[in-house]
Design an enzyme around this catalytic site. Structure first.
Site, mmCIF file in Angstrom:
data_model
loop_
_atom_site.group_PDB
_atom_site.id
_atom_site.type_symbol
_atom_site.label_atom_id
_atom_site.label_comp_id
_atom_site.label_asym_id
_atom_site.label_seq_id
_atom_site.Cartn_x
_atom_site.Cartn_y
_atom_site.Cartn_z
ATOM 1 C CB THR A 18 40.943 35.354 39.244
ATOM 2 O OG1 THR A 18 40.201 34.596 38.296
ATOM 3 C CG2 THR A 18 42.185 34.579 39.655
ATOM 4 C CB VAL A 19 42.737 39.634 41.203
ATOM 5 C CG1 VAL A 19 43.698 40.395 42.095
ATOM 6 C CG2 VAL A 19 43.484 39.063 40.001
ATOM 7 N NE ARG A 50 30.378 41.120 34.897
ATOM 8 C CZ ARG A 50 31.382 40.927 34.060
ATOM 9 N NH1 ARG A 50 31.519 41.720 33.026
ATOM 10 N NH2 ARG A 50 32.227 39.941 34.216
ATOM 11 C CE LYS A 110 47.157 42.583 33.453
ATOM 12 N NZ LYS A 110 47.383 41.272 33.953
ATOM 13 C CB ILE A 141 57.590 39.156 41.029
ATOM 14 C CG1 ILE A 141 57.492 37.717 40.525
ATOM 15 C CG2 ILE A 141 59.030 39.571 41.218
ATOM 16 C CD1 ILE A 141 58.132 37.526 39.154
ATOM 17 C CE LYS A 210 51.229 41.343 33.244
ATOM 18 N NZ LYS A 210 51.091 39.901 33.021
HETATM 19 P P1 NDP Z 1 37.838 38.390 36.571
HETATM 20 O O1 NDP Z 1 37.185 38.445 35.240
HETATM 21 O O2 NDP Z 1 38.045 37.080 37.214
HETATM 22 O O3 NDP Z 1 37.029 39.312 37.595
HETATM 23 C C1 NDP Z 1 36.488 40.556 37.249
HETATM 24 C C2 NDP Z 1 35.482 40.936 38.323
HETATM 25 O O4 NDP Z 1 34.965 42.238 38.029
HETATM 26 C C3 NDP Z 1 34.285 39.986 38.416
HETATM 27 O O5 NDP Z 1 33.964 39.775 39.764
HETATM 28 C C4 NDP Z 1 33.165 40.770 37.728
HETATM 29 O O6 NDP Z 1 31.882 40.486 38.249
HETATM 30 C C5 NDP Z 1 33.562 42.194 38.086
HETATM 31 N N1 NDP Z 1 33.047 43.169 37.152
HETATM 32 C C6 NDP Z 1 33.370 43.340 35.850
HETATM 33 N N2 NDP Z 1 32.711 44.372 35.322
HETATM 34 C C7 NDP Z 1 31.948 44.869 36.314
HETATM 35 C C8 NDP Z 1 31.013 45.942 36.406
HETATM 36 N N3 NDP Z 1 30.773 46.733 35.352
HETATM 37 N N4 NDP Z 1 30.419 46.170 37.567
HETATM 38 C C9 NDP Z 1 30.661 45.392 38.644
HETATM 39 N N5 NDP Z 1 31.535 44.374 38.636
HETATM 40 C C10 NDP Z 1 32.162 44.120 37.482
HETATM 41 O O7 NDP Z 1 39.233 39.152 36.412
HETATM 42 P P2 NDP Z 1 40.565 38.928 37.237
HETATM 43 O O8 NDP Z 1 40.272 38.896 38.677
HETATM 44 O O9 NDP Z 1 41.345 37.840 36.622
HETATM 45 O O10 NDP Z 1 41.371 40.286 36.859
HETATM 46 C C11 NDP Z 1 41.053 41.522 37.451
HETATM 47 C C12 NDP Z 1 42.158 42.513 37.104
HETATM 48 O O11 NDP Z 1 43.396 42.042 37.611
HETATM 49 C C13 NDP Z 1 42.382 42.730 35.603
HETATM 50 O O12 NDP Z 1 42.762 44.058 35.378
HETATM 51 C C14 NDP Z 1 43.552 41.794 35.288
HETATM 52 O O13 NDP Z 1 44.291 42.200 34.181
HETATM 53 C C15 NDP Z 1 44.361 41.939 36.564
HETATM 54 N N6 NDP Z 1 45.258 40.845 36.876
HETATM 55 C C16 NDP Z 1 44.817 39.544 36.858
HETATM 56 C C17 NDP Z 1 45.652 38.506 37.231
HETATM 57 C C18 NDP Z 1 45.204 37.099 37.231
HETATM 58 O O14 NDP Z 1 46.030 36.209 37.506
HETATM 59 N N7 NDP Z 1 43.945 36.791 36.933
HETATM 60 C C19 NDP Z 1 47.034 38.777 37.661
HETATM 61 C C20 NDP Z 1 47.402 40.177 37.667
HETATM 62 C C21 NDP Z 1 46.540 41.159 37.283
HETATM 63 P P3 NDP Z 1 31.208 38.994 38.134
HETATM 64 O O15 NDP Z 1 32.113 38.084 38.922
HETATM 65 O O16 NDP Z 1 29.893 39.122 38.798
HETATM 66 O O17 NDP Z 1 31.168 38.669 36.698
HETATM 67 N N1 HSE Z 2 46.931 37.252 32.147
HETATM 68 C C1 HSE Z 2 48.059 37.663 32.898
HETATM 69 C C2 HSE Z 2 49.172 36.654 32.736
HETATM 70 C C3 HSE Z 2 47.692 37.800 34.349
HETATM 71 O O1 HSE Z 2 48.880 35.524 32.329
HETATM 72 O O2 HSE Z 2 50.320 36.973 33.001
HETATM 73 C C4 HSE Z 2 48.814 38.346 35.205
HETATM 74 O O3 HSE Z 2 49.078 39.675 34.893
#
Ligand code: NDP
Ligand code: HSE
Length: 442
Positions: A18-19, A50, A110, A141, A210
């Site tokens: 997602t991010v 992955r 976080k 924010i 957080k």
């Molecule tokens: P996702 O699960 O959507 O994405 C994680 C990504 O990491 C995927 O692309 C996955 O690969 C990849 N990945 C995981 N493990 C491995 C590995 N061992 N080797 C290579 N690639 C790997 O997570 P988010 O994007 O939602 O979140 C990412 C971070 O951001 C987290 O720390 C979360 O807490 C933080 N965050 C998220 C927010 C949100 O709104 N979602 C907001 C603020 C912070 P693949 O796609 O191939 O499975």
């Molecule tokens: N899972 C978290 C939330 C993502 O819903 O606030 C943003 O940090």
């Protein structure tokens, strides 16, 4: 595009979920303006995921895709590593490796910062590289920058915020739509708001991560995740939300860090807030953080707390900060935790028994004379003043009735004693549910 004489900065992404994908999209969409702001073009050199073959909603044709995140961290071309994998141990190892390789790091993680931040910042200080983590709190924010820089002249007294978008989305859905908890949570997951393990959102763990970060930068104390008192939203029912509404309150899941006379309270739990407060009207995935400083007074910071583009907004802002700082004297950067390393204070973190707050109590009582008198006597003996009592119609065919009591502020240990005594009454047929109440009027 700015005609920049300097070569582009190459960044390496760990994670394209997602991010990660949001970050690619924002960097591509706003490349011109970002370059003008940063002073150098920013290009994605490589990204690790992955499953590189999966279609993921962003254009990956302009950079190399690898499966092993170590390749990114070890690549001599990559100057800035952007960690968006999530989780703790793997992310920590990768980040320390990147720092050791003298690469600057940006992260949205976080859990990583709250639990391992003290160690990570020390390593970064030694290697004179930046660790930026704006996206770790409050999604889009810019609350870290605001507290660390914009409010640097203040003694911060209190921070209270809706800091988990998923929990707020679920509570709003339960209140406004006739849908159950699981169905609304499934929507939050589909929209990319929830953590990989959504129990982090529901049990308050994500909000506690957080709050740990916010408390550290607000009060100049080390990160102390293990000292945060944490309750989630799993026990809340639609009836609780309805009864609170009848009394003029909304229930919100809050993180609160405030000074009291014994030290600093750090707590995460569902909270009743008067409906007229701005923060009580923050719905869906939106977050809002109230920061009270002695000079500025109360300030509120509002925006999307989760999701691809809002979080990418914060990640890209950090990347721009790093690129700008590449030409700056490393000794003169903004400190990670706002206060200079070596000046962090050893302030007591208040034990939950000593928290001071008002309470909403929900009781199930046998409908007979004298029961309410017994309950109010117990509260009175412990010097807990009652603000309001609401006796509801019996919901079923038995002889019990729901009773809602609002109290004034008291110490948590007195409320613990009161609840034990009330639960011991023969006429009280179920566990007493208590939800803390904050008025935010001081
Ligand atoms: P996702 O699960 O959507 O994405 C994680 C990504 O990491 C995927 O692309 C996955 O690969 C990849 N990945 C995981 N493990 C491995 C590995 N061992 N080797 C290579 N690639 C790997 O997570 P988010 O994007 O939602 O979140 C990412 C971070 O951001 C987290 O720390 C979360 O807490 C933080 N965050 C998220 C927010 C949100 O709104 N979602 C907001 C603020 C912070 P693949 O796609 O191939 O499975
Ligand atoms: N899972 C978290 C939330 C993502 O819903 O606030 C943003 O940090």
């Amino acid at each position: 595009m700015l005609d920049s004489p300097m070569k582009p900065v190459s960044i390496g992404l760990l994670g394209l979920g997602t991010v990660g994908c949001g970050t690619v999209n924002v960097l591509v969409r706003n490349a011109n303006e970002i370059t003008r702001r940063a002073g150098r073009a920013i290009e994605i050199g490589m990204a690790a995921t992955r499953d590189p073959a999966r279609d993921r909603g962003c254009d990956t044709s302009g950079f190399e895709l690898v499966q092993d995140p170590l390749e990114v961290v070890e690549s001599p071309q990559v100057e800035v590593v952007v960690e968006l994998i999530g989780g703790e141990q793997n992310a920590k190892d990768l980040m320390l490796r990147a720092i050791n390789n003298r690469k600057h790091v940006v992260t949205a993680n976080k859990a990583l910062i709250a639990v391992h931040g003290n160690e990570i910042f020390e390593a970064a200080q030694m290697k004179k590289v930046m660790v930026a983590f704006e996206a770790a709190v409050g999604g889009g924010i810019s609350i870290i920058k605001t507290i660390r820089e914009g409010l640097a002249g203040n003694r911060i007294e209190q921070i209270a915020g809706i800091i988990n978008g998923t929990a707020n989305f679920v509570l709003t859905g339960m209140r406004d739509q006739d849908r159950d908890f699981a169905a609304v949570l499934a929507d939050a997951q589909r929209l990319g708001y929830a953590e990989a393990d959504p129990s982090f959102d529901i049990k308050g763990i994500d909000a506690a991560h957080k709050l740990t970060i916010l408390a550290a930068i607000a009060f100049g104390i080390p990160l102390q995740y293990d000292k945060v008192y944490t309750e989630g939203i799993g026990q809340l029912t639609r009836d609780d939300i309805k009864h609170a509404g009848e009394l003029g309150y909304q229930i919100k899941h809050l993180g609160i860090a405030r000074r009291n006379r014994d030290g600093i309270e750090m707590r995460v739990h569902p909270t009743l807030i008067p409906q007229r407060r701005l923060i009580a009207n923050v719905d869906g995935v939106m977050n809002a953080i109230l920061v009270c400083g002695d000079a500025v007074g109360p300030t509120i910071h509002y925006g999307a707390g989760a999701g691809a583009d809002p979080t990418a907004s914060a990640v890209v802002a950090d990347i721009v900060d790093v690129v700008r700082a590449l030409t700056t004297d490393p000794e003169n950067r903004v400190p990670h935790l706002a206060f200079q390393p070596g000046t962090l204070a050893s302030v007591d973190i208040v034990a939950p028994d000593e928290f001071e707050t008002a309470y909403f109590l929900s009781l199930t009582a046998v409908d007979r004379p004298g029961v309410l008198a017994d309950v109010t006597r117990i509260l009175g003996d412990l010097k807990i003043s009652i603000e309001a009592i609401l006796q509801k119609e019996p919901p079923g065919n038995d002889d019990t009735v729901p009773v809602i009591i609002l109290t004034q502020r008291t110490r948590e240990r007195y409320m613990n004693q009161a609840v034990s005594k009330i639960e011991a009454l023969a006429a009280i047929t179920q566990r007493v549910k208590r939800i803390r109440v904050e008025h935010f009027n001081d």
